[in-house]
Design a protein around this motif. Structure first.
Motif, PDB file in Angstrom:
ATOM      1  N   GLU A 234       0.827  -1.202   0.000  1.00 55.51           N
ATOM      2  CA  GLU A 234       0.000   0.000   0.000  1.00 55.51           C
ATOM      3  C   GLU A 234       0.861   1.251   0.000  1.00 55.51           C
ATOM      4  N   LYS A 237       2.666   2.075  -3.340  1.00 53.48           N
ATOM      5  CA  LYS A 237       1.895   2.712  -4.413  1.00 53.48           C
ATOM      6  C   LYS A 237       2.217   4.204  -4.521  1.00 53.48           C
ATOM      7  N   LYS A 238       2.570   4.826  -3.383  1.00 56.67           N
ATOM      8  CA  LYS A 238       2.913   6.255  -3.390  1.00 56.67           C
ATOM      9  C   LYS A 238       4.151   6.525  -4.230  1.00 56.67           C
ATOM     10  N   THR A 242       3.034  -0.402  -9.276  1.00 55.48           N
ATOM     11  CA  THR A 242       1.727  -0.739  -9.835  1.00 55.48           C
ATOM     12  C   THR A 242       1.298  -2.175  -9.535  1.00 55.48           C
TER      13      THR A 242
END
Length: 380
Positions: A234, A237-238, A242
């Motif tokens: 999670e 993703k920043k 992908t």
């Protein structure tokens, strides 16, 4: 000239007296810089896993007492004889490796592995005279990586000091003096992915996420994060990740999983764990014909890299990198400018902030695997 130039300064430093034991903040004396040295007032510093490794003293000869720290930013307080490219008041990044400017590596356009100032983890003294600039009650305290930034003042060889834009916020760009630049440069300078390409990053710690950040900046369309902890996806993703592959969820080689996901393999891979199996997977998961794998993580000294020669003959390329192939004094100012120009996003790497008086909390966070970078303010 600084009003304190030539004087022995007494300041606070976090001193490690024993392996794995909490650092003790106490008064230390910091001698003036000698020939080709710079004394720096540290404003902000950060904890890197290399500090943790040598603090735990696993796998190497212990060297204590010692002042750790090598990710930092500060201001030049005074200069030793012969330093001509820096001035008192300059904003700088002290770096664990250097650039003498004279050796074959420094004169080379492709190498950053300076003969004189290359990283040395076992030396606890300065090059000029083989002595420490730190002491407590007259007894020497060992340096670490030539930087020792867990001190309000430190002395560093001028070749390990990068002068940066004075407008850059030191509490953010301090993390560029090691881990972030290492991962970022591994992608941008060594792997060199093309826009629209695919990149696999092995290990989603700070260095791996910096490699992913480099892939994002380069315009990669698919960035595959490989890690054994799904909790990291999670956050990844920043940084442009992908897809995620959890190595613990597969009973076949990860290179096969990635090849299947990408119709034959990724265009580029960057390995940031130092695990030998991951290193092999990172090489074997790149596409034949044009794939390039870059090794960043440092393996155990006895590890052996094994792959079938056909994997090389089929035009896969394997590369290694040190500090992202950045020359500290020449290149780091431009990396700082990347942040100032909003190309590089540093804020997302910073997960904790603490005052210097609570420096041991930074070690606790890292031991527990909490967060990425903890900024330690020397003035709070």
């Amino acid at each position: 000239m600084s009003s304190t130039a030539g004087l022995i300064l007494t300041c606070k430093a976090a001193v490690a007296w024993e392996a794995g034991k909490p650092l003790i903040i106490q008064d230390v004396e910091v001698a003036p810089p000698k020939t080709m040295e710079v004394r720096i007032k540290i404003k902000y510093t950060s904890l890197c896993r290399t500090d943790l490794y040598f603090w735990e003293s696993k796998g190497q000869t212990p060297l204590f007492p010692r002042i750790f720290g090598h990710e930092a930013a500060g201001v030049v307080e005074s200069l030793g004889e012969g330093v001509s490219d820096l001035e008192v008041g300059d904003h700088v990044l002290p770096v664990f490796t250097g650039e003498c400017g004279d050796c074959r590596h420094c004169r080379s356009d492709v190498s950053n592995m300076c003969d004189l100032l290359r990283i040395n983890s076992v030396r606890g003294v300065m090059l000029a005279d083989g002595q420490s600039r730190f002491s407590i009650n007259g007894e020497p305290v060992n340096h670490f990586l030539g930087t020792s930034t867990f001190s309000e003042y430190t002395v560093v060889h001028s070749g390990c000091v990068a002068k940066i834009n004075p407008l850059a916020p030191l509490d953010k760009v301090c993390i560029l003096s090691c881990g972030v630049s290492t991962g970022l440069g591994a992608t941008l300078n060594v792997a060199k992915p093309e826009r629209g390409s695919s990149v696999a990053v092995f290990g989603l710690g700070a260095v791996g996420l910096a490699a992913a950040e480099g892939a994002r900046i380069a315009g990669a369309s698919r960035i595959i994060g490989v890690d054994r902890s799904s909790k990291r996806f999670e956050e990844a993703k920043k940084f442009g990740v992908t897809d995620f592959v959890n190595t613990s969820e597969h009973d076949r080689p990860i290179q096969e999983v990635i090849a299947e996901m990408t119709n034959g393999g990724v265009d580029r891979s960057v390995e940031c764990t130092g695990n030998i199996d991951n290193m092999i997977s990172a090489f074997e998961c790149v596409h034949d014909g044009w794939g390039v794998a870059v090794l960043v993580g440092v393996p155990s000294k006895d590890a052996v890299f094994m792959t079938k020669p056909i994997n090389v003959l089929n035009e896969r390329t394997l590369k290694g990198t040190f500090f992202g192939n950045y020359k500290p004094r020449t290149d780091l100012p431009s990396v700082v400018d990347m942040y100032m120009n909003k190309q590089l996003e540093l804020e997302k790497f910073i997960t904790h902030r603490i005052p210097f008086s609570e420096i041991n909390k930074a070690f606790e966070y890292m031991v527990k695997g909490e967060g990425l970078r903890c900024i330690i303010s020397m003035e709070d």
